[in-house]
Write an enzyme that holds these catalytic residues in place. Structure first.
Site, PDB file in Angstrom:
ATOM      1  N   LYS A 187      85.862   1.413   4.163  1.00 22.74           N
ATOM      2  CA  LYS A 187      85.099   2.194   5.149  1.00 22.74           C
ATOM      3  C   LYS A 187      83.717   2.536   4.596  1.00 22.74           C
ATOM      4  CE  LYS A 187      85.093   6.679   7.536  1.00 22.74           C
ATOM      5  NZ  LYS A 187      85.780   7.971   7.692  1.00 22.74           N
ATOM      6  N   ASP A 247      78.476  10.882   8.127  1.00 21.13           N
ATOM      7  CA  ASP A 247      79.291  11.143   9.312  1.00 21.13           C
ATOM      8  C   ASP A 247      78.972  12.524   9.874  1.00 21.13           C
ATOM      9  OD1 ASP A 247      81.143  11.197  11.318  1.00 21.13           O
ATOM     10  OD2 ASP A 247      82.860  11.530   9.997  1.00 21.13           O
ATOM     11  N   LYS A 305      80.615  17.825  13.746  1.00 19.62           N
ATOM     12  CA  LYS A 305      81.340  18.605  12.751  1.00 19.62           C
ATOM     13  C   LYS A 305      80.733  20.000  12.616  1.00 19.62           C
ATOM     14  CE  LYS A 305      82.591  14.649   9.819  1.00 19.62           C
ATOM     15  NZ  LYS A 305      84.057  14.781   9.885  1.00 19.62           N
ATOM     16  N   ASP A 336      81.347   9.486   2.944  1.00 18.63           N
ATOM     17  CA  ASP A 336      82.179   8.749   3.893  1.00 18.63           C
ATOM     18  C   ASP A 336      82.031   7.231   3.743  1.00 18.63           C
ATOM     19  OD1 ASP A 336      84.207   9.299   5.659  1.00 18.63           O
ATOM     20  OD2 ASP A 336      82.943   9.317   7.438  1.00 18.63           O
ATOM     21  N   ASP A 394      84.413  11.738  16.292  1.00 13.23           N
ATOM     22  CA  ASP A 394      84.544  12.008  14.857  1.00 13.23           C
ATOM     23  C   ASP A 394      85.708  11.238  14.233  1.00 13.23           C
ATOM     24  OD1 ASP A 394      83.830  13.114  12.436  1.00 13.23           O
ATOM     25  OD2 ASP A 394      84.971  14.956  12.734  1.00 13.23           O
ATOM     26  N   GLU A 445      85.665   7.991  13.894  1.00 11.60           N
ATOM     27  CA  GLU A 445      84.930   6.722  13.941  1.00 11.60           C
ATOM     28  C   GLU A 445      85.350   5.736  12.860  1.00 11.60           C
ATOM     29  OE1 GLU A 445      83.588   8.239  10.405  1.00 11.60           O
ATOM     30  OE2 GLU A 445      83.871   9.363  12.252  1.00 11.60           O
ATOM     31  N   ARG A 465      88.248   4.754  11.787  1.00 16.46           N
ATOM     32  CA  ARG A 465      89.309   3.824  12.192  1.00 16.46           C
ATOM     33  C   ARG A 465      88.772   2.753  13.146  1.00 16.46           C
ATOM     34  NH1 ARG A 465      92.764   8.690  14.515  1.00 16.46           N
ATOM     35  NH2 ARG A 465      91.664   9.581  12.724  1.00 16.46           N
TER      36      ARG A 465
END
Length: 458
Positions: A230, A235, A242, A253, A312, A314, A316
Site C-alpha cells: 500500500k 491519507d 480524519k 500510509d 477513508d 481507500e 483496500r
C-alpha cells in the site's frame, strides 16, 4: 556497526559478565545493565544479571543500553555476551540490528543544526561462519533503514511521483539480468482499467504511479510470490475527513510500498532462488473538487464493482486493483500484501504484533518461522464469512468498501481484499499498529519478507 577480529589496546574494550562469574575487580556494579568503566585500563563491564535468567530480551536490553550510551567508541567482546540459550550468532545479529536501527546512516533529517559526532561501535568476532551470516544481517539492516527513510520523508516531498522515482533509484545500480523495473503513469494505469486505484487518485494534485518490480531468481520454477504494498503517500481520509487527532502521522500510509520495495531489493541482492514480483500502487488520498465522494461506484480492474461508503477506506481500493494486476500479468502462486490498513488492528494487537491473515496453514507456518528467525512479532487473525456480509450488502454494486458495523473492522477489510485474490494462496499483513510509532518509522516486516522468500521451496 563494524566487525573486527582483534581488539586494540588503545581503545575501550567492553565485556559482558554474569553475577556468578563477575570480574575480580572490587568496585564493580552488579545490578542488571550497569556499566562500570576503568579508564586507566581502557576497559568496561556490563552486568547481564544471573546466567540462569539470561534470555534474548535481557540481551536486547543490554545492547540498547550500550548503543544509547553514545559516550565512547567501544570495542565490544561479542563472546562475553554468550550464555544460556544465547549463542554467538544471536549476539552478533542483535548488536547489528539494534545499532543500525538507532544509529543507522541515511535516515531522513531536515535539521539545520550540526549533527553530534557519531559514536561507532566495533564488534570483536573471530568465527568466520558467524561473520559471513552477520554480513547478511548488516545488509538487511541497511534495507530496513532504506524503508524507514522513505517512511520518514514528509508528504510535501514524498508524493506519488517522487516516491516512484525513489524506488526506481533503489534498483538502478543492481546489474542482474533476472530483474526488471518499470513504472506505469496515469495514462497506462487508465489503459489497465484500474478504476478503484484511479478513484482514490482523483483528489490528488499528483498523478498516480504503479511501480512494478519483477525478479526471476529461479526460472525453472513455476512458483511466484507477489508482494503488494500500500502506497498512500498521505491519507487525509478524503471527504470522510480524519479528525485532527488521527490525521497526523498519515505520511506513514505508504509504509507497505516502502517495505515491499526494500524487501524486494534484499531478495535480489542476496540472489534468492525464488521468483518474486512487487506491485506498488502510489497515490495520496486528498480532497478537491474532483475527489471521489461517498456513494460513488467504481469498476475495478477485475470487473467487480464497489460502492464507496467511506472514502477513508481507500487503501483496500488501491490494493484490490494491484492484486488483480499481479494475477493478470504474473499469475503468482502466492500473494502477500503489506498495508497500514485499519485502526481496528491497533485495538486488537496494539503496536506490538502485526496482524496476519492466511488462506493456507502451511504458508502461515512458513511466515511465522521467518518472523521468528528475524525476531518480528506477528499474530494470526481469522478469515470468516460473517465479516463479509455487510461488505456484500450493497443494493447497487457487488461490494461496499466498508463494513460500518464497527465490529471487527480489520477482519472485514481483509475479507474485502480476499474477494479479489481469485483463490490464490493469500497472506494479508496489517501493519497499521507496527509500521510506524509516533515519530519512529519501523520498517516492520522487511526482514521477515526477505527471510520468507529466501526460505521458499517449491
Amino acid at each position: 556497526m563494524k566487525l573486527i577480529s582483534k581488539e586494540s589496546k588503545t581503545k575501550f574494550i567492553l565485556k559482558g559478565f554474569f553475577e556468578e562469574n563477575k570480574p575480580k575487580n572490587k568496585n564493580i556494579l552488579i545490578s542488571l545493565n550497569s556499566i562500570t568503566e576503568y579508564v586507566e585500563k581502557n576497559e568496561a563491564f556490563i552486568c547481564l544479571g544471573s546466567k540462569k535468567s539470561y534470555n534474548l530480551n535481557i540481551l536486547k536490553d543490554a545492547i540498547n543500553k550500550i548503543v544509547k550510551l553514545n559516550t565512547r567508541n567501544f570495542q565490544i567482546d561479542a563472546k562475553t555476551f554468550v550464555g544460556n540459550n544465547i549463542n554467538l550468532e544471536n549476539v552478533v545479529n542483535k548488536f547489528i540490528d539494534i545499532d543500525e536501527y538507532i544509529n543507522g546512516e541515511n535516515l531522513y533529517s531536515a535539521k539545520t543544526s550540526k549533527k553530534p559526532e557519531k559514536i561507532y561501535l566495533e564488534l570483536i568476532v573471530n568465527d568466520k561462519e558467524v561473520i559471513s551470516k552477520a554480513n547478511i544481517t548488516l545488509k538487511i539492516a541497511h534495507l530496513v533503514n532504506e524503508a524507514r527513510r522513505l517512511q520518514a520523508t514528509p508528504p510535501n516531498i514524498c508524493n506519488s511521483e517522487w516516491l516512484a522515482k525513489e524506488i526506481q533509484t533503489m534498483f538502478k545500480d543492481i546489474k542482474n539480468p533476472n530483474l526488471k523495473v518499470k513504472v506505469l503513469n496515469k495514462k497506462e494505469i487508465e489503459k489497465e482499467k484500474m478504476g478503484l486505484f484511479l478513484s482514490v487518485n482523483k483528489g490528488s494534485a499528483y498523478e498516480a504511479r504503479l511501480v512494478v518490480v519483477e525478479y526471476n531468481g529461479n526460472p525453472k520454477s513455476k512458483e511466484k510470490i507477489a508482494l503488494i504494498g500500500k502506497g498512500i503517500t498521505f491519507d487525509s481520509g478524503g471527504y470522510n475527513l480524519k479528525p485532527s487527532q488521527h490525521i497526523q502521522g498519515m505520511k506513514y500510509d505508504m509504509s507497505g510500498a516502502a517495505i515491499c520495495a526494500a524487501a524486494m531489493k534484499g531478495i535480489v541482492e542476496l540472489n534468492g532462488k525464488v521468483n518474486v514480483c512487487a506491485i506498488l500502487p502510489l497515490t495520496d488520498n486528498k480532497i478537491s473538487s474532483k475527489a471521489q465522494t461517498p456513494d460513488s461506484i467504481w469498476t475495478s480492474m477485475s470487473g467487480k464493482t464497489v460502492e464507496v461508503n467511506n472514502t477513508d477506506a481507500e487503501g483496500r481500493l488501491i490494493l484490490a486493483d494491484a492484486i488483480t494486476y499481479s494475477i493478470k500479468k504474473f499469475n503468482p502462486t502466492q500473494i502477500i500484501d503489506v498495508a497500514t490498513l485499519t485502526g481496528a488492528i491497533i485495538i486488537s494487537l496494539g503496536t506490538t504484533f502485526t496482524g496476519a491473515w492466511s488462506t493456507c496453514d502451511l504458508a502461515y507456518e512458513r511466515l511465522l518461522k521467518a518472523a521468528n528467525k528475524q525476531d518480528e512479532l506477528i499474530w494470526r487473525m481469522p478469515f470468516h464469512e460473517d465479516f463479509l456480509k455487510n461488505i456484500k450488502a450493497s443494493n447497487f454494486a457487488d461490494y461496499k468498501n466498508t463494513d460500518l458495523s464497527g465490529k471487527g473492522g480489520s477482519i472485514s477489510a481483509a475479507m474485502f481484499l480476499k474477494e479479489f485474490t481469485e483463490n490464490k494462496k493469500y497472506i494479508h499483513l496489517d501493519i497499521a499498529g507496527t509500521g510506524g510509532d509516533g515519530e519512529n518509522p519501523r520498517g516492520t516486516m522487511v526482514k521477515t519478507l526477505i527471510q520468507f522468500a529466501l526460505d521458499s521451496k517449491e
